[in-house]
Design a protein around this motif. Structure first.
Motif, mmCIF file in Angstrom:
data_model
loop_
_atom_site.group_PDB
_atom_site.id
_atom_site.type_symbol
_atom_site.label_atom_id
_atom_site.label_comp_id
_atom_site.label_asym_id
_atom_site.label_seq_id
_atom_site.Cartn_x
_atom_site.Cartn_y
_atom_site.Cartn_z
ATOM 1 N N ASP A 123 -19.561 27.220 2.510
ATOM 2 C CA ASP A 123 -20.770 26.404 2.480
ATOM 3 C C ASP A 123 -21.823 27.185 1.695
ATOM 4 O OD1 ASP A 123 -23.244 25.198 3.047
ATOM 5 O OD2 ASP A 123 -22.650 24.690 5.104
ATOM 6 N N ARG A 124 -22.051 26.757 0.463
ATOM 7 C CA ARG A 124 -22.959 27.501 -0.417
ATOM 8 C C ARG A 124 -24.379 27.522 0.136
ATOM 9 N NH1 ARG A 124 -23.327 29.199 -5.917
ATOM 10 N NH2 ARG A 124 -25.252 30.355 -5.883
ATOM 11 N N ALA A 125 -24.805 26.446 0.776
ATOM 12 C CA ALA A 125 -26.152 26.419 1.351
ATOM 13 C C ALA A 125 -26.270 27.465 2.465
ATOM 14 C CB ALA A 125 -26.478 25.025 1.883
ATOM 15 N N ARG A 126 -25.221 27.604 3.285
ATOM 16 C CA ARG A 126 -25.236 28.629 4.351
ATOM 17 C C ARG A 126 -25.247 30.025 3.748
ATOM 18 N NH1 ARG A 126 -20.753 28.197 8.820
ATOM 19 N NH2 ARG A 126 -21.617 30.238 9.305
ATOM 20 N N GLN B 263 -18.398 45.966 7.633
ATOM 21 C CA GLN B 263 -18.200 44.516 7.711
ATOM 22 C C GLN B 263 -17.679 43.981 6.383
ATOM 23 O OE1 GLN B 263 -22.308 43.405 8.622
ATOM 24 N NE2 GLN B 263 -21.540 42.430 10.480
ATOM 25 N N THR B 264 -16.890 42.902 6.483
ATOM 26 C CA THR B 264 -16.534 42.201 5.255
ATOM 27 C C THR B 264 -17.773 41.449 4.776
ATOM 28 O OG1 THR B 264 -15.876 40.098 6.271
ATOM 29 C CG2 THR B 264 -14.164 41.839 6.088
ATOM 30 N N TYR B 265 -17.736 41.024 3.544
ATOM 31 C CA TYR B 265 -18.869 40.254 3.016
ATOM 32 C C TYR B 265 -19.062 38.963 3.802
ATOM 33 C CZ TYR B 265 -18.770 43.322 -1.116
ATOM 34 O OH TYR B 265 -18.805 44.385 -1.968
ATOM 35 N N PHE B 266 -17.968 38.380 4.263
ATOM 36 C CA PHE B 266 -18.072 37.153 5.048
ATOM 37 C C PHE B 266 -18.756 37.429 6.379
ATOM 38 C CE2 PHE B 266 -14.568 36.467 2.124
ATOM 39 C CZ PHE B 266 -14.876 35.224 1.612
ATOM 40 N N GLU B 267 -18.361 38.526 7.028
ATOM 41 C CA GLU B 267 -18.992 38.897 8.298
ATOM 42 C C GLU B 267 -20.474 39.185 8.096
ATOM 43 O OE1 GLU B 267 -15.190 41.052 10.493
ATOM 44 O OE2 GLU B 267 -16.431 42.216 9.117
ATOM 45 N N LEU B 268 -20.796 39.852 7.004
ATOM 46 C CA LEU B 268 -22.184 40.182 6.704
ATOM 47 C C LEU B 268 -23.068 38.935 6.708
ATOM 48 C CD1 LEU B 268 -24.183 42.446 5.751
ATOM 49 C CD2 LEU B 268 -23.516 41.847 3.414
ATOM 50 N N PHE B 269 -22.541 37.848 6.143
ATOM 51 C CA PHE B 269 -23.316 36.607 6.054
ATOM 52 C C PHE B 269 -23.008 35.622 7.182
ATOM 53 C CE2 PHE B 269 -23.315 37.892 1.471
ATOM 54 C CZ PHE B 269 -24.668 38.105 1.372
ATOM 55 N N GLY B 270 -22.158 36.012 8.124
ATOM 56 C CA GLY B 270 -21.833 35.128 9.237
ATOM 57 C C GLY B 270 -21.038 33.910 8.822
ATOM 58 N N LEU B 271 -20.157 34.088 7.840
ATOM 59 C CA LEU B 271 -19.351 32.985 7.315
ATOM 60 C C LEU B 271 -17.884 33.197 7.658
ATOM 61 C CD1 LEU B 271 -20.888 32.834 3.725
ATOM 62 C CD2 LEU B 271 -21.287 31.202 5.576
ATOM 63 N N PRO B 272 -17.134 32.106 7.784
ATOM 64 C CA PRO B 272 -15.693 32.260 7.992
ATOM 65 C C PRO B 272 -15.055 32.862 6.735
ATOM 66 C CG PRO B 272 -16.259 29.935 7.741
ATOM 67 C CD PRO B 272 -17.548 30.703 7.768
ATOM 68 N N GLN B 273 -14.001 33.640 6.937
ATOM 69 C CA GLN B 273 -13.314 34.263 5.809
ATOM 70 C C GLN B 273 -12.390 33.233 5.179
ATOM 71 O OE1 GLN B 273 -12.021 38.358 6.246
ATOM 72 N NE2 GLN B 273 -10.070 37.798 5.311
ATOM 73 N N ALA C 213 -28.765 30.676 2.379
ATOM 74 C CA ALA C 213 -29.727 30.883 3.464
ATOM 75 C C ALA C 213 -29.523 32.254 4.120
ATOM 76 C CB ALA C 213 -29.600 29.768 4.501
ATOM 77 N N ALA C 214 -28.272 32.621 4.361
ATOM 78 C CA ALA C 214 -27.990 33.923 4.974
ATOM 79 C C ALA C 214 -28.409 35.049 4.040
ATOM 80 C CB ALA C 214 -26.501 34.034 5.313
ATOM 81 N N TYR C 215 -28.198 34.858 2.754
ATOM 82 C CA TYR C 215 -28.606 35.869 1.773
ATOM 83 C C TYR C 215 -30.125 36.066 1.807
ATOM 84 C CZ TYR C 215 -29.765 37.851 -2.781
ATOM 85 O OH TYR C 215 -30.285 38.630 -3.788
ATOM 86 N N ARG C 216 -30.859 34.968 1.762
ATOM 87 C CA ARG C 216 -32.330 35.072 1.784
ATOM 88 C C ARG C 216 -32.812 35.762 3.062
ATOM 89 N NH1 ARG C 216 -31.692 30.048 -0.487
ATOM 90 N NH2 ARG C 216 -32.069 28.996 1.479
#
Length: 175
Positions: A20-23, A5-15, A26-29
């Motif tokens: 969104d730093r808060a997202r 997975q890309t790092y974006f996919e890993l955290f469920g974020l758009p590439q 939260a995904a990191y935690r």
């Protein structure tokens, strides 16, 4: 979990450069809670090693995406561009002249032991950093001009170094 997975996919974020730093936080935690090696302490050695690999991947991904320069470098790498390659040094003459002026201002403030001059310079550098970040976001997310984005990443890296240098001079003057 999938190591491809890309790092974006890993955290469920758009590439995208703008995120969104808060997202992200939260995904990191949430991922850290899931893959933390302590949760696998009672598991066999192979599972402990996989958990450690996942924790390392999650930490690396987070550190990359949270930092503007690293995020830009990573996004460009996903496009096949090494923005920090030794042979990729193109920089606009205007930026290079401005950088030399900023460096002279740092040295002048150091020589004069002027915190006031450093404060003004720090504000100028941070404003320039924000402008370049906004330009980088436009180049990557909207224009998809990855060649120009590569130069903007290098400019941001220069700005980070200048801002750190100002911080060093503050420390010198305080001691």
């Amino acid at each position: 979990m999938d190591f491809s997975q890309t790092y974006f996919e890993l955290f469920g974020l758009p590439q995208a450069y703008v995120l969104d730093r808060a997202r992200l936080d939260a995904a990191y935690r949430e991922l850290q809670t899931t893959v933390h090696p302590d949760r696998f302490a009672a598991q066999p050695g192979a599972e402990q090693r996989v958990a450690m690999q996942w924790a390392t991947q999650v930490n690396e991904a987070y550190q990359t995406l949270k930092h503007p320069v690293n995020r830009g470098v990573y996004l460009l790498r996903l496009q096949g561009i090494d923005a920090l390659a030794a042979d990729n040094t193109k920089m606009s003459p205007a930026f290079l002249v401005q950088q030399m002026e900023w460096r002279e201002s740092i040295e002048d403030a150091r020589a004069d032991k002027s915190v006031t001059a450093l404060d003004a310079l720090s504000g100028d550098l941070r404003a320039a950093h924000r402008r370049i970040e906004a330009q980088l976001a436009e180049l990557i997310d909207t224009a998809h001009d990855f060649a120009a984005a590569s130069e903007a990443v290098r400019q941001l890296r220069f700005m980070d170094k200048l801002i750190a240098e100002v911080g060093d001079v503050y420390e010198e003057l305080e001691s």
